[in-house]
Design an enzyme around this catalytic site. Structure first.
Site, PDB file in Angstrom:
ATOM      1  N   ASN A  11      43.710  46.526  37.454  1.00 17.83           N
ATOM      2  CA  ASN A  11      44.388  46.403  36.885  1.00 17.83           C
ATOM      3  C   ASN A  11      45.118  45.108  36.049  1.00 17.83           C
ATOM      4  OD1 ASN A  11      46.982  45.485  37.050  1.00 17.83           O
ATOM      5  ND2 ASN A  11      47.234  44.598  39.406  1.00 17.83           N
ATOM      6  N   LYS A  13      46.233  42.924  34.893  1.00 17.50           N
ATOM      7  CA  LYS A  13      47.923  41.595  34.619  1.00 17.50           C
ATOM      8  C   LYS A  13      48.379  41.638  33.362  1.00 17.50           C
ATOM      9  CE  LYS A  13      46.178  40.842  39.439  1.00 17.50           C
ATOM     10  NZ  LYS A  13      45.924  40.471  40.445  1.00 17.50           N
ATOM     11  N   HIS A  98      52.949  45.550  43.590  1.00 16.85           N
ATOM     12  CA  HIS A  98      51.761  44.827  43.859  1.00 16.85           C
ATOM     13  C   HIS A  98      52.075  43.217  44.311  1.00 16.85           C
ATOM     14  CE1 HIS A  98      49.005  41.939  42.435  1.00 16.85           C
ATOM     15  NE2 HIS A  98      47.597  43.107  41.904  1.00 16.85           N
ATOM     16  N   GLU A 170      45.198  45.904  49.859  1.00 16.91           N
ATOM     17  CA  GLU A 170      44.669  45.135  48.902  1.00 16.91           C
ATOM     18  C   GLU A 170      44.743  43.029  49.785  1.00 16.91           C
ATOM     19  OE1 GLU A 170      44.336  45.321  44.288  1.00 16.91           O
ATOM     20  OE2 GLU A 170      46.309  44.514  44.944  1.00 16.91           O
ATOM     21  N   GLY A 176      41.877  37.453  43.760  1.00 12.96           N
ATOM     22  CA  GLY A 176      41.936  36.432  42.393  1.00 12.96           C
ATOM     23  C   GLY A 176      40.657  35.151  43.340  1.00 12.96           C
ATOM     24  N   SER A 216      39.049  40.419  44.742  1.00 12.97           N
ATOM     25  CA  SER A 216      37.270  40.199  44.516  1.00 12.97           C
ATOM     26  C   SER A 216      36.135  41.166  44.524  1.00 12.97           C
ATOM     27  CB  SER A 216      37.487  39.095  45.319  1.00 12.97           C
ATOM     28  OG  SER A 216      38.484  37.919  44.562  1.00 12.97           O
TER      29      SER A 216
HETATM   30  P1  PGA Z   1      40.901  40.792  41.688  1.00 13.72           P
HETATM   31  O1  PGA Z   1      43.077  41.538  41.541  1.00 13.72           O
HETATM   32  O2  PGA Z   1      39.940  41.922  41.618  1.00 13.72           O
HETATM   33  O3  PGA Z   1      41.193  39.719  40.217  1.00 13.72           O
HETATM   34  O4  PGA Z   1      40.717  40.032  42.693  1.00 13.72           O
HETATM   35  C1  PGA Z   1      42.477  42.568  42.162  1.00 13.72           C
HETATM   36  C2  PGA Z   1      44.141  42.816  41.802  1.00 13.72           C
HETATM   37  O5  PGA Z   1      45.362  41.383  41.986  1.00 13.72           O
HETATM   38  O6  PGA Z   1      44.858  44.132  41.903  1.00 13.72           O
END
Ligand code: PGA
Length: 254
Positions: A11, A13, A98, A170, A176, A216
């Site tokens: 993803n 973003k 999301h 999630e 993040g 993460s």
């Molecule tokens: P991340 O994001 O791997 O940066 O924690 C995951 C997501 O939001 O799909």
């Protein structure tokens, strides 16, 4: 063991211009073709970079999806993108609900449900995201929140309609932040989700649906997470923006 094929989904973003997307997808396509990967690999760039990502993924097994869609097919919805547009571009998957969309853009269980319907109508695989915040977990509400989001998203559909469904668990506190759910926390949530699917749509259906972990995930923690019996892949944000990290995670999916 089960027959669910592991899906490693990036993803991106709001990252990567069309030319940056092209360069990253070229590298991913080339390196994944040479490597010994048994999982499915998907990247979900921003709308503006989908086309260049699809061009760069040509003649590789890498798939390209989107991060959102509107529930209507066309009309006066300034700034929105619909299922037929994504399908025509060549997208195969679309992320729906999301937590960043729920938090910043007013996504609700109701819009999530309508978007799932739009995805199914146009032959896009929906990746439906659920997960609790830190406050909700600390208040002992994590299970209720996840089950409520699942019910809100999936009630009214038949198991036949949902056969292409993918769910992503999630936990918001792990997105993040560098904090990953422990293997036990993640497995417990995935098992709860699979049991909900079994209770509402039948055991066979629940066994056929892939449940991804997101939050993460990195090359250093992916193997143990992916070894959990109910974790069928990852939805990866930060670590999907670098070929080494994304392919490092994919290499753990054996
Ligand atoms: P991340 O994001 O791997 O940066 O924690 C995951 C997501 O939001 O799909």
């Amino acid at each position: 063991m089960n027959d669910r094929n592991i899906l490693i989904a990036g993803n991106w973003k709001m990252n990567k211009t069309p030319s940056e997307a092209k360069a990253l997808v070229r590298e991913l396509a080339q390196r994944s073709g040479q490597g010994d990967f048994t999982c499915e690999l998907l990247v979900c760039p921003p709308f503006t970079s989908i086309s260049s990502a699809i061009d760069a993924a040509q003649s590789s097994a890498l798939m390209v999806g989107a991060q959102n869609l509107h529930w209507e097919d066309s009309g006066a919805y300034t700034g929105e993108v619909s299922g037929p547009m994504l399908k025509d571009l060549g997208c195969s998957y679309v992320i729906i609900g999301h937590s960043e969309r729920r938090q910043y853009f007013g996504e609700s269980d109701d819009t999530v449900s309508k978007k799932i319907s739009a995805a199914i109508r146009h032959g896009l695989y929906p990746i439906v995201c659920v997960g609790e915040t830190l406050e909700q977990r600390e208040a002992g509400q994590a299970s209720d929140i996840v089950l409520g989001q699942l019910a809100g998203a999936l009630t009214g559909f038949t198991s036949h309609e949902l056969r292409s469904l993918v769910i992503a668990y999630e936990p918001v506190w792990a997105i993040g932040t560098g904090k990953t759910a422990s293997n036990e926390q993640a497995q417990e949530a995935h098992n709860l989700i699979r049991n909900h699917l079994s209770d509402n749509f039948g055991l066979d259906f629940s066994k056929s649906i892939r449940i991804l972990y997101g939050g993460s995930m990195k090359p250093g923690n992916a193997r143990e997470l992916l070894e959990q019996p109910d974790i069928d892949g990852g939805l990866i944000g930060g670590a999907s923006l670098k070929a080494d990290d994304f392919l490092g995670i994919a290499a753990c999916a054996k």
